[in-house]
Design a protein around this motif. Structure first.
Motif, PDB file in Angstrom:
ATOM      1  N   GLY A  27       1.077  -1.225  -0.072  1.00  0.00           N
ATOM      2  CA  GLY A  27       0.068  -0.122   0.083  1.00  0.00           C
ATOM      3  C   GLY A  27       1.036   1.298   0.038  1.00  0.00           C
ATOM      4  N   ILE A  28       0.162   2.250   0.134  1.00  0.00           N
ATOM      5  CA  ILE A  28       1.051   3.648   0.097  1.00  0.00           C
ATOM      6  C   ILE A  28       0.917   4.148   1.538  1.00  0.00           C
ATOM      7  CG2 ILE A  28       0.774   4.341  -2.172  1.00  0.00           C
ATOM      8  CD1 ILE A  28      -1.035   6.535  -1.042  1.00  0.00           C
ATOM      9  N   THR A  29       1.776   4.861   2.213  1.00  0.00           N
ATOM     10  CA  THR A  29       1.894   5.511   3.633  1.00  0.00           C
ATOM     11  C   THR A  29       1.012   6.243   3.781  1.00  0.00           C
ATOM     12  OG1 THR A  29       3.734   6.895   3.215  1.00  0.00           O
ATOM     13  CG2 THR A  29       4.529   4.676   3.627  1.00  0.00           C
ATOM     14  N   GLU A  30       0.578   6.760   4.765  1.00  0.00           N
ATOM     15  CA  GLU A  30      -0.125   7.575   5.325  1.00  0.00           C
ATOM     16  C   GLU A  30       0.532   9.066   4.871  1.00  0.00           C
ATOM     17  OE1 GLU A  30      -2.356   9.124   9.353  1.00  0.00           O
ATOM     18  OE2 GLU A  30      -0.998   7.610   9.751  1.00  0.00           O
ATOM     19  N   HIS A  31       1.709   9.245   5.060  1.00  0.00           N
ATOM     20  CA  HIS A  31       2.563  10.215   4.543  1.00  0.00           C
ATOM     21  C   HIS A  31       2.204  10.586   3.340  1.00  0.00           C
ATOM     22  CE1 HIS A  31       5.998  13.259   4.486  1.00  0.00           C
ATOM     23  NE2 HIS A  31       6.385  12.596   3.443  1.00  0.00           N
ATOM     24  N   ALA A  32       2.231   9.578   2.418  1.00  0.00           N
ATOM     25  CA  ALA A  32       2.055   9.770   0.702  1.00  0.00           C
ATOM     26  C   ALA A  32       0.522  10.138   0.546  1.00  0.00           C
ATOM     27  CB  ALA A  32       2.221   8.568   0.210  1.00  0.00           C
ATOM     28  N   ALA A  33      -0.065   9.422   1.171  1.00  0.00           N
ATOM     29  CA  ALA A  33      -1.906   9.839   1.175  1.00  0.00           C
ATOM     30  C   ALA A  33      -2.048  11.278   1.746  1.00  0.00           C
ATOM     31  CB  ALA A  33      -2.744   8.737   2.005  1.00  0.00           C
ATOM     32  N   ASN A  34      -1.447  11.666   2.670  1.00  0.00           N
ATOM     33  CA  ASN A  34      -1.520  13.026   3.066  1.00  0.00           C
ATOM     34  C   ASN A  34      -1.179  13.937   2.019  1.00  0.00           C
ATOM     35  OD1 ASN A  34      -3.212  12.250   5.221  1.00  0.00           O
ATOM     36  ND2 ASN A  34      -1.338  12.517   6.694  1.00  0.00           N
ATOM     37  N   ALA A  35       0.061  13.645   1.415  1.00  0.00           N
ATOM     38  CA  ALA A  35       0.687  14.613   0.431  1.00  0.00           C
ATOM     39  C   ALA A  35      -0.062  14.640  -0.789  1.00  0.00           C
ATOM     40  CB  ALA A  35       2.192  13.944   0.157  1.00  0.00           C
ATOM     41  N   LEU A  36      -0.787  13.395  -1.115  1.00  0.00           N
ATOM     42  CA  LEU A  36      -1.638  13.477  -2.144  1.00  0.00           C
ATOM     43  C   LEU A  36      -2.862  14.194  -2.161  1.00  0.00           C
ATOM     44  CD1 LEU A  36      -1.542   9.523  -3.556  1.00  0.00           C
ATOM     45  CD2 LEU A  36      -0.826  11.910  -4.733  1.00  0.00           C
ATOM     46  N   GLY A  37      -3.315  14.222  -1.013  1.00  0.00           N
ATOM     47  CA  GLY A  37      -4.578  14.943  -0.871  1.00  0.00           C
ATOM     48  C   GLY A  37      -5.716  13.966  -1.142  1.00  0.00           C
ATOM     49  N   ASP A  38      -6.900  14.095  -1.538  1.00  0.00           N
ATOM     50  CA  ASP A  38      -8.292  13.264  -1.721  1.00  0.00           C
ATOM     51  C   ASP A  38      -7.843  12.281  -2.932  1.00  0.00           C
ATOM     52  OD1 ASP A  38      -9.257  14.195   0.635  1.00  0.00           O
ATOM     53  OD2 ASP A  38     -10.551  15.701  -0.491  1.00  0.00           O
ATOM     54  N   VAL A  39      -7.684  11.128  -2.828  1.00  0.00           N
ATOM     55  CA  VAL A  39      -7.514  10.338  -3.630  1.00  0.00           C
ATOM     56  C   VAL A  39      -8.954   9.935  -4.529  1.00  0.00           C
ATOM     57  CG1 VAL A  39      -6.732   8.021  -4.690  1.00  0.00           C
ATOM     58  CG2 VAL A  39      -5.336   9.216  -2.970  1.00  0.00           C
TER      59      VAL A  39
END
Length: 129
Positions: A27-39
């Motif tokens: 999966g992707i990390t929470e850090h990456a998910a937050n950096a991406l914004g709403d997927v």
């Protein structure tokens, strides 16, 4: 943010579970998910596809941008998370649980995967369990 200690991490911000019967979850990390914004859209590799460590194997689209998804290991895709394809927001709300992306039968694991503490230092995110 909390990076589970039992996982390993890539510098491209993917996480990898320990291999059960040779199969690991990615999966992707929470850090990456937050950096991406709403997927809002997730493109995953197909079951049976070969993936190579460090190579692109999918795409994540957010309201901010489109980002490549990289495989942290070399192997064969055994399962994709249809729930995350149907509801991409799971990547943001549960990146380490229901927001996992795919499972891979690991053929080769690179030496440069990071521990939770190493990833925390690399990304500036918090470590925990």
């Amino acid at each position: 943010m909390s990076n589970p200690q039992e996982l390993r991490y890539s510098k491209e911000h993917e996480w990898l579970s320990g291999a059960a019967d040779g199969v690991s979850t990615v999966g992707i990390t929470e850090h990456a998910a937050n950096a991406l914004g709403d997927v809002v859209y997730v493109q995953l590799p197909e079951v049976g596809a070969a993936v190579t460590a460090g190579e692109t194997c999918g795409e994540l689209e957010s309201t901010k941008s489109v980002s490549d998804l990289y495989s942290p290991v070399t192997g064969e895709i055994t399962e994709v998370n249809q729930d995350v394809v149907d509801d991409p927001a799971l990547v943001n709300t549960a990146p380490f649980e229901g927001g996992w992306l795919f499972k891979v039968r690991v053929a080769d694991e690179p030496e440069d995967l990071l521990s939770a503490d190493e990833y925390t230092e690399f990304s500036g995110s918090d470590s925990g369990s």
